[in-house]
Design a protein around this motif. Structure first.
Motif, PDB file in Angstrom:
ATOM      1  N   LYS A 132       0.838  -1.200   0.000  1.00  0.00           N
ATOM      2  CA  LYS A 132       0.000   0.000   0.000  1.00  0.00           C
ATOM      3  C   LYS A 132       0.878   1.256   0.000  1.00  0.00           C
ATOM      4  O   LYS A 132       1.834   1.357   0.765  1.00  0.00           O
ATOM      5  N   GLY A 133       0.569   2.172  -0.877  1.00  0.00           N
ATOM      6  CA  GLY A 133       1.309   3.421  -0.939  1.00  0.00           C
ATOM      7  C   GLY A 133       2.570   3.380  -1.769  1.00  0.00           C
ATOM      8  O   GLY A 133       3.290   4.391  -1.875  1.00  0.00           O
ATOM      9  N   SER A 134       2.863   2.234  -2.381  1.00  0.00           N
ATOM     10  CA  SER A 134       4.068   2.117  -3.198  1.00  0.00           C
ATOM     11  C   SER A 134       4.014   3.059  -4.397  1.00  0.00           C
ATOM     12  O   SER A 134       2.949   3.333  -4.950  1.00  0.00           O
ATOM     13  N   SER A 135       5.183   3.535  -4.801  1.00  0.00           N
ATOM     14  CA  SER A 135       5.250   4.408  -5.981  1.00  0.00           C
ATOM     15  C   SER A 135       5.253   3.594  -7.276  1.00  0.00           C
ATOM     16  O   SER A 135       5.162   4.161  -8.366  1.00  0.00           O
ATOM     17  N   LEU A 136       5.365   2.275  -7.147  1.00  0.00           N
ATOM     18  CA  LEU A 136       5.396   1.414  -8.333  1.00  0.00           C
ATOM     19  C   LEU A 136       3.978   1.212  -8.843  1.00  0.00           C
ATOM     20  O   LEU A 136       3.114   0.724  -8.109  1.00  0.00           O
ATOM     21  N   LYS A 137       3.731   1.588 -10.085  1.00  0.00           N
ATOM     22  CA  LYS A 137       2.376   1.541 -10.620  1.00  0.00           C
ATOM     23  C   LYS A 137       2.192   0.512 -11.730  1.00  0.00           C
ATOM     24  O   LYS A 137       1.062   0.175 -12.084  1.00  0.00           O
ATOM     25  N   ASP A 141       7.854  -0.333 -13.937  1.00  0.00           N
ATOM     26  CA  ASP A 141       8.524   0.360 -12.825  1.00  0.00           C
ATOM     27  C   ASP A 141       9.445  -0.554 -12.023  1.00  0.00           C
ATOM     28  O   ASP A 141      10.114  -0.099 -11.093  1.00  0.00           O
ATOM     29  N   LYS A 145      14.399  -2.838  -9.304  1.00  0.00           N
ATOM     30  CA  LYS A 145      13.719  -3.185  -8.056  1.00  0.00           C
ATOM     31  C   LYS A 145      13.850  -4.690  -7.768  1.00  0.00           C
ATOM     32  O   LYS A 145      14.273  -5.473  -8.617  1.00  0.00           O
ATOM     33  N   ASP A 194      10.442  -5.053  -3.062  1.00  0.00           N
ATOM     34  CA  ASP A 194       9.618  -3.987  -3.646  1.00  0.00           C
ATOM     35  C   ASP A 194       8.299  -4.520  -4.198  1.00  0.00           C
ATOM     36  O   ASP A 194       7.312  -3.781  -4.287  1.00  0.00           O
TER      37      ASP A 194
END
Length: 321
Positions: A132-137, A141, A145, A194
């Motif tokens: 939750k809240g990861s910058s990986l979309k 991405d 990682k 990640d």
């Protein structure tokens, strides 16, 4: 999945096969009584094998003259040598593991479909997830990682690489680490990895804690991907074609039954796993088509070759029924 599917360490399998001597004795432990043949099946205690338990409960295997019993193992690394040595007459393993074994000279023969992707992007029983809240979309991405898979150089990292490739990324820049499925939720939460390629029920556990799915790798490989198959040894198949034929017919009927009775699937899974009912009610079930999708296996083979999984190209004519 497995979960699901611990892969096969080819070198260790070769050692096991060698230690067991010729596979020509495979299957001698099977016995026949009163017209019924007893067969032992090596399985992994996961959702994917629910059809064989349902088939046993519903008397489907008995109808075909088979007294089927299951022995659980952690993964294919234990089941494949068990089948080759004759401890089991049949076993369950993921498709890539069987191709790795076959390309390394392990005499295995697929006899039936085992489990397949749902084919629905965003609603499969295996998914690439981030916390939750990861910058990986998206899978793109993941360059640079770390991604957790249950077994390195097997079906999961191959599938994730395909998702990265289809998203426009470079899969060679992704770092994979080996982690058991049940450890993936905590590892994601703690930021130790990640992303994770998780299958049910680990997938539902991660989603319940706020995780986000960014790709459906099995679907990216093929919408009808045959993820796993039941198999036997080539020796047993040659010596016992009638038993193999009965197992194929019974398993096909059991797979169809499971597809049309999802509530019974969840009930039977609770009898051979420790998956909490609260999680089991939410898990996405695999599909259990009767037939193996050869085209999807060919796609998986090409990706495996691209990833360097095979010493020699698997002979699918030899492996598949």
């Amino acid at each position: 999945m497995q979960r699901l599917f611990a892969g096969i360490a080819a070198a260790s399998l070769l050692l096991v096969a060698t230690a067991c001597g010729s596979s020509g004795d495979s299957g001698d432990s099977a016995s026949e009584s009163g017209g019924t043949t007893k067969v032992e099946v090596g399985v992994i205690p996961i959702v994917d094998v629910a059809p064989i338990y349902l088939g046993q409960k519903q008397g489907i295997y008995k109808k075909y003259g088979l007294d089927v019993s299951m022995t659980t193992a952690q993964g294919g690394s234990a089941i494949v040598p068990g089948v080759v040595s004759g401890q089991f007459q049949f076993g369950f393993s993921n498709t890539t593991s069987l191709m790795v074994a076959q390309s390394n000279g392990i005499q295995v023969k697929a006899v039936s479909n085992g489990a397949a992707t749902t084919g629905v992007d965003g609603d499969d029983y295996g998914a690439l997830v981030v916390k939750k809240g990861s910058s990986l979309k998206s899978a793109k991405d993941l360059e640079g990682k770390t991604v957790a898979v249950n077994t390195l150089k097997n079906i999961l990292d191959t599938s994730v690489r395909e998702s990265v490739r289809k998203a426009g990324g470079d899969p060679s820049k992704v770092k994979f680490v080996e982690l058991a499925f049940d450890q993936m939720p905590a590892a994601l939460e703690k930021g130790q990895v990640d992303a994770a390629m998780a299958v049910e029920p680990a997938l539902t556990t991660i989603l319940n804690q706020g995780g986000v799915e960014i790709a459906s790798p099995y679907v990216d490989v093929a919408k009808d991907l045959t993820v796993a198959m039941y198999f036997t040894s080539q020796s047993y198949a040659a010596k016992n074609p009638d038993v193999v034929n009965k197992f194929q017919q019974a398993t096909a009927e059991a797979l169809n039954y499971a597809n049309s009775h999802p509530d019974e699937v969840r009930d039977i899974v609770a009898t051979y796993t420790e998956i909490p009912a609260s999680v089991l009610s939410k898990v996405t079930l695999p599909k259990w088509p009767e037939d193996i999708s050869r085209s999807s296996v060919e796609t998986l083979e090409k990706l495996g070759e691209q990833d360097g999984l095979f010493k020699t190209a698997p002979d699918l004519d030899e492996l598949l029924p």
